[in-house]
Write a protein that holds these residues in place. Structure first.
Motif, PDB file in Angstrom:
ATOM      1  N   GLY A 178     -10.335  14.761  -4.474  1.00 38.51           N
ATOM      2  CA  GLY A 178     -11.291  15.637  -3.819  1.00 38.51           C
ATOM      3  C   GLY A 178     -11.380  15.301  -2.345  1.00 38.51           C
ATOM      4  N   LEU A 179     -12.359  15.878  -1.668  1.00 38.33           N
ATOM      5  CA  LEU A 179     -12.453  15.703  -0.222  1.00 38.33           C
ATOM      6  C   LEU A 179     -12.684  14.244   0.161  1.00 38.33           C
ATOM      7  N   GLY A 180     -13.575  13.554  -0.543  1.00 39.67           N
ATOM      8  CA  GLY A 180     -13.879  12.175  -0.199  1.00 39.67           C
ATOM      9  C   GLY A 180     -12.704  11.243  -0.428  1.00 39.67           C
ATOM     10  N   GLY A 181     -12.053  11.378  -1.578  1.00 41.85           N
ATOM     11  CA  GLY A 181     -10.898  10.528  -1.865  1.00 41.85           C
ATOM     12  C   GLY A 181      -9.769  10.748  -0.885  1.00 41.85           C
ATOM     13  N   LEU A 182      -9.557  12.011  -0.498  1.00 40.52           N
ATOM     14  CA  LEU A 182      -8.480  12.307   0.450  1.00 40.52           C
ATOM     15  C   LEU A 182      -8.825  11.841   1.861  1.00 40.52           C
ATOM     16  N   ALA A 183     -10.113  11.943   2.247  1.00 37.34           N
ATOM     17  CA  ALA A 183     -10.518  11.423   3.559  1.00 37.34           C
ATOM     18  C   ALA A 183     -10.288   9.919   3.622  1.00 37.34           C
TER      19      ALA A 183
ATOM     20  N   ASP B 148     -20.360  24.229   4.284  1.00 38.65           N
ATOM     21  CA  ASP B 148     -21.031  24.105   5.574  1.00 38.65           C
ATOM     22  C   ASP B 148     -20.807  22.672   6.053  1.00 38.65           C
ATOM     23  N   ILE B 149     -19.891  22.500   7.007  1.00 42.64           N
ATOM     24  CA  ILE B 149     -19.521  21.146   7.454  1.00 42.64           C
ATOM     25  C   ILE B 149     -20.235  20.839   8.770  1.00 42.64           C
ATOM     26  N   HIS B 150     -21.118  19.855   8.711  1.00 44.65           N
ATOM     27  CA  HIS B 150     -21.875  19.453   9.904  1.00 44.65           C
ATOM     28  C   HIS B 150     -21.672  17.959  10.141  1.00 44.65           C
ATOM     29  N   SER B 151     -22.429  17.093   9.462  1.00 46.05           N
ATOM     30  CA  SER B 151     -22.241  15.648   9.677  1.00 46.05           C
ATOM     31  C   SER B 151     -20.846  15.192   9.273  1.00 46.05           C
ATOM     32  N   GLY B 152     -20.222  15.913   8.347  1.00 51.45           N
ATOM     33  CA  GLY B 152     -18.878  15.566   7.917  1.00 51.45           C
ATOM     34  C   GLY B 152     -17.828  15.721   9.002  1.00 51.45           C
ATOM     35  N   GLN B 153     -18.186  16.384  10.116  1.00 46.74           N
ATOM     36  CA  GLN B 153     -17.223  16.507  11.212  1.00 46.74           C
ATOM     37  C   GLN B 153     -16.866  15.136  11.787  1.00 46.74           C
ATOM     38  N   ARG B 154     -17.798  14.182  11.697  1.00 43.01           N
ATOM     39  CA  ARG B 154     -17.472  12.837  12.174  1.00 43.01           C
ATOM     40  C   ARG B 154     -16.295  12.270  11.386  1.00 43.01           C
ATOM     41  N   ALA B 155     -16.289  12.492  10.081  1.00 41.77           N
ATOM     42  CA  ALA B 155     -15.196  11.991   9.247  1.00 41.77           C
ATOM     43  C   ALA B 155     -13.869  12.596   9.670  1.00 41.77           C
ATOM     44  N   LEU B 156     -13.877  13.883   9.991  1.00 42.58           N
ATOM     45  CA  LEU B 156     -12.642  14.542  10.393  1.00 42.58           C
ATOM     46  C   LEU B 156     -12.168  14.049  11.755  1.00 42.58           C
ATOM     47  N   ARG B 157     -13.108  13.671  12.619  1.00 36.66           N
ATOM     48  CA  ARG B 157     -12.706  13.048  13.890  1.00 36.66           C
ATOM     49  C   ARG B 157     -12.052  11.701  13.632  1.00 36.66           C
ATOM     50  N   GLU B 158     -12.672  10.886  12.772  1.00 34.04           N
ATOM     51  CA  GLU B 158     -12.109   9.573  12.451  1.00 34.04           C
ATOM     52  C   GLU B 158     -10.730   9.706  11.810  1.00 34.04           C
ATOM     53  N   ALA B 159     -10.526  10.823  11.109  1.00 31.66           N
ATOM     54  CA  ALA B 159      -9.251  11.068  10.441  1.00 31.66           C
ATOM     55  C   ALA B 159      -8.225  11.726  11.361  1.00 31.66           C
ATOM     56  N   GLY B 160      -8.607  11.987  12.608  1.00 32.22           N
ATOM     57  CA  GLY B 160      -7.682  12.600  13.551  1.00 32.22           C
ATOM     58  C   GLY B 160      -7.380  14.053  13.250  1.00 32.22           C
TER      59      GLY B 160
ATOM     60  N   ASN C  57     -20.345  16.946   2.865  1.00 30.28           N
ATOM     61  CA  ASN C  57     -20.457  16.172   4.101  1.00 30.28           C
ATOM     62  C   ASN C  57     -20.572  14.683   3.807  1.00 30.28           C
ATOM     63  N   MET C  58     -21.414  14.337   2.818  1.00 34.84           N
ATOM     64  CA  MET C  58     -21.564  12.927   2.459  1.00 34.84           C
ATOM     65  C   MET C  58     -20.258  12.365   1.901  1.00 34.84           C
ATOM     66  N   ALA C  59     -19.531  13.143   1.105  1.00 32.90           N
ATOM     67  CA  ALA C  59     -18.269  12.666   0.535  1.00 32.90           C
ATOM     68  C   ALA C  59     -17.246  12.389   1.634  1.00 32.90           C
ATOM     69  N   LEU C  60     -17.146  13.303   2.592  1.00 33.10           N
ATOM     70  CA  LEU C  60     -16.211  13.094   3.704  1.00 33.10           C
ATOM     71  C   LEU C  60     -16.565  11.828   4.481  1.00 33.10           C
ATOM     72  N   LEU C  61     -17.863  11.659   4.766  1.00 32.55           N
ATOM     73  CA  LEU C  61     -18.290  10.465   5.486  1.00 32.55           C
ATOM     74  C   LEU C  61     -18.042   9.205   4.669  1.00 32.55           C
ATOM     75  N   ASP C  62     -18.335   9.261   3.374  1.00 33.02           N
ATOM     76  CA  ASP C  62     -18.058   8.101   2.508  1.00 33.02           C
ATOM     77  C   ASP C  62     -16.607   7.664   2.653  1.00 33.02           C
TER      78      ASP C  62
END
Length: 378
Positions: A18-23, A54-66, A313-318
């Motif tokens: 899922g999104l969290g595992g792939l992040a 709706d991706i808001h706080s999870g955008q930080r995870a995508l930045r960290e992931a490049g 969003n929480m999963a991406l950040l996790d």
């Protein structure tokens, strides 16, 4: 390729693509840390991935992931549009997003976001068709009889996580809400009047212990959720709705919304034959467990919440933050896990409390007015 691919160094096994595992896998890959994702599904395309996020706080995870630039390329700014109405047709709120508005809370197709993460990984990073059964003494066991070794096991396997049992006895519990999911394909061509009513983003009608939420998707579909609040876990069985007969099910669902503006029930009548009933469950708010060397959780496996815009969003950040902690402590996985869990418990506990409060609001008799106050405080 053997299941123990990448074991030249310590191996991290991630259960669930899922999104969290792939992040997590992406951030580890960027830091040259071996990780393998084991997914029970046979391929990325075997199952639909749901609607918009709706991706808001999870955008930080995508930045960290490049990946933030690629995310913005697939995100839909117009998906931030909101229409809120009462069952008699009264419009309470209409927010239309300007074309030049910042992408603070853009919508994105879950499938597109998952593909973005998958495509950022080496082909060998995800092993499809591996249904996790159990783990002991550093060995994973899969349903097909195969096995693989690991140094750290990360349960990213969703609401019904099997890995969770290694850390806690907590189980998801029903929260008094049941949803029927519907879909109208190619709505602009097939039902242009309904398409205009729904608009470009989210369309909510609340009242009488029910709600109808319609959501524009990037592929021309509108996904519809019929929410039944303060209902028992067995409500679908006792409701008399014949889900095995789509036409009859639609007719019964329309009856459930008797007295509502006929424009809203027209969305039910226009829906396709794929009708999916789903009961909502959550884990206890603020769930924690003693940090345990060799295993941890992320996403819904760790903190299943009501679906009000925080879970993905929480999963991406996790995933991203666990990856960063492991990169900071590459020779001390237990220290990395303890650091990650301490932050994760605080962050997701706050998100879970907020989600529970919003869910309680939606269950209330005056939900539409209270939701209006939520969107327009003061």
């Amino acid at each position: 390729m053997p299941d123990n691919y990448g074991e030249a160094g310590a191996t991290i096994a991630i259960v669930g693509a899922g999104l969290g595992g792939l992040a997590l896998a992406r951030v580890l890959h960027m830091n040259a840390i071996d990780a393998v994702v084991y997914e029970r599904e046979s391929s990325r395309h075997v199952r639909g991935q749901g609607g918009m996020l709706d991706i808001h706080s999870g955008q930080r995870a995508l930045r960290e992931a490049g990946l933030i630039g690629q995310f913005y390329a697939i995100a839909r700014g117009e998906g931030q549009d909101m229409r809120l109405l009462e069952p008699d047709g009264t419009l309470l709120l209409q927010e239309d997003t300007p074309d030049d508005a910042p992408l603070e809370r853009p919508e994105v197709d879950r499938a597109d976001l998952r593909d973005l993460l998958l495509d950022s990984l080496p082909e060998h990073a995800v092993r499809w068709g591996h249904a996790f059964e159990s783990a002991d003494n550093g060995v994973l066991h899969f349903a097909d009889g195969s096995s693989a070794t690991y140094d750290l096991l990360v349960g990213a396997d969703g609401a019904n996580s099997r890995v969770r049992a290694l850390l806690t006895d907590a189980r998801p519990a029903h929260i008094g809400q049941n949803i029927v999911e519907l879909c109208i394909s190619d709505i602009d061509r097939t039902y242009p009047d309904l398409a205009a009513m729904v608009g470009r983003g989210n369309f909510w009608v609340l009242g009488d212990g029910r709600s109808l939420a319609a959501q524009r998707n990037g592929d021309g579909r509108v996904r519809i959720g019929l929410n039944f609040y303060n209902t028992a876990e067995d409500w679908f069985a006792t409701s008399g709705i014949p889900f095995d007969d789509p036409a009859a099910a639609r007719a019964r669902l329309v009856e459930e919304f008797t007295g509502w503006d006929p424009r809203f029930t027209a969305l039910i009548e226009a829906s396709d034959d794929t009708i999916v009933p789903r009961s909502l469950t959550t884990l206890p708010v603020g769930l924690t467990w003693p940090s345990t060397p060799g295993v941890t959780l992320l996403g819904d496996a760790a903190h299943l919440m009501p679906p009000v815009g925080e879970g993905a969003n929480m999963a991406l950040l996790d995933g991203a933050l666990l990856g960063l902690a492991l990169a900071a402590h590459p020779d001390d996985f237990p220290a990395a896990v303890e650091e990650y869990e301490r932050e994760m418990f605080e962050r997701t506990g706050a998100a879970a409390r907020m989600s529970a409060d919003l869910h309680e609001l939606l269950m209330s008799p005056d939900a539409s007015r209270r939701l209006l106050a939520f969107f327009q405080p003061g």
